[in-house]
Design a protein around this motif. Structure first.
Motif, mmCIF file in Angstrom:
data_model
loop_
_atom_site.group_PDB
_atom_site.id
_atom_site.type_symbol
_atom_site.label_atom_id
_atom_site.label_comp_id
_atom_site.label_asym_id
_atom_site.label_seq_id
_atom_site.Cartn_x
_atom_site.Cartn_y
_atom_site.Cartn_z
ATOM 1 N N LYS A 4 0.920 -1.060 -0.065
ATOM 2 C CA LYS A 4 0.005 0.018 -0.019
ATOM 3 C C LYS A 4 0.974 1.159 -0.212
ATOM 4 N N GLU A 5 0.389 2.014 -0.830
ATOM 5 C CA GLU A 5 1.334 3.329 -0.890
ATOM 6 C C GLU A 5 1.021 4.522 0.292
ATOM 7 N N SER A 6 1.922 4.944 0.964
ATOM 8 C CA SER A 6 2.020 6.011 2.077
ATOM 9 C C SER A 6 1.369 7.384 1.433
ATOM 10 N N THR A 7 0.390 7.849 2.175
ATOM 11 C CA THR A 7 -0.039 9.065 1.731
ATOM 12 C C THR A 7 -0.110 9.833 3.023
ATOM 13 N N PHE A 8 -0.053 11.323 2.568
ATOM 14 C CA PHE A 8 -0.239 12.307 3.694
ATOM 15 C C PHE A 8 -1.354 11.854 4.769
ATOM 16 N N MET A 9 -2.328 11.461 4.435
ATOM 17 C CA MET A 9 -3.510 10.936 5.144
ATOM 18 C C MET A 9 -3.081 9.780 6.103
ATOM 19 N N SER A 10 -2.474 8.893 5.292
ATOM 20 C CA SER A 10 -2.292 7.534 6.079
ATOM 21 C C SER A 10 -1.356 7.866 7.273
#
Length: 190
Positions: A4-10
């Motif tokens: 899963k790609e890290s996003t700012f929200m995660s």
């Protein structure tokens, strides 16, 4: 399985969860230790009162009077045996110590003489300023039985009657300052 790609929200959600768990644990530890800490401080205070005004049979911590003086509170505890007042223990302070605040418990007889003095809290230098404590020197003995009206509560270097602790004049001055403040508070309620 796909990564899963890290996003700012995660990342923000993960940080929020970690902070929430840490705050909850910290709050729980505080809640568990609050009462034992309060009881330990009360026991230390009662022990200091017993040292400076021995022989009472009441619970002086329930007969407390608070005076606001010099930017902080001073507490006066009446010690009795039956109906007879044995003396008053005054929890006093000074901010003039070498390492900051010093708290003392000073016992006064009903006539106003100093019965005894106990150090409640300090951060003075070990081996020097901490000699104000009983068991480390006889510094406090010179105050016992003295009437602050006739005994000048200042070090001899300042034309007083108190022999300073060697190499700890600042601590000795601070100790005298706290005792003077205790006597002024005691005098206000007499």
């Amino acid at each position: 399985m796909a990564k899963k790609e890290s996003t700012f929200m995660s990342m923000l959600a993960t940080l929020f969860m970690v902070t929430l768990v840490a705050a909850g644990l910290l709050g729980s530890v505080y809640a568990l230790t609050k009462e034992p800490i309060r009881l330990a401080e009360l026991a230390k205070k009662n022990e200091a009162i017993q040292v400076v005004v021995p022989g009472f049979d009441n619970e002086p911590s329930t007969e407390v009077e608070r005076i606001f003086m010099d930017g902080d509170s001073i507490y006066l505890y009446t010690a009795r045996r039956g109906e007879e007042v044995l003396g008053t223990a005054v929890e006093t302070f000074t901010n003039e110590g070498f390492s900051g605040e010093i708290k003392l418990m000073v016992g006064f007889s009903p006539e106003g003489t100093i019965i005894d003095i106990a150090v409640v809290k300090h951060a003075e230098t070990p081996g020097l300023g901490d000699k104000m404590e009983k068991g480390k020197s006889d510094f406090s003995v010179q105050f016992m039985g003295k009437d602050p009206n006739t005994f000048n509560l200042a070090v001899k270097k300042d034309r007083g009657d108190v022999d300073a602790i060697t190499a700890s004049t600042i601590t000795s001055r601070a100790y005298c300052d706290a005792v003077k403040r205790a006597y002024r508070a005691w005098s206000q309620v007499q």
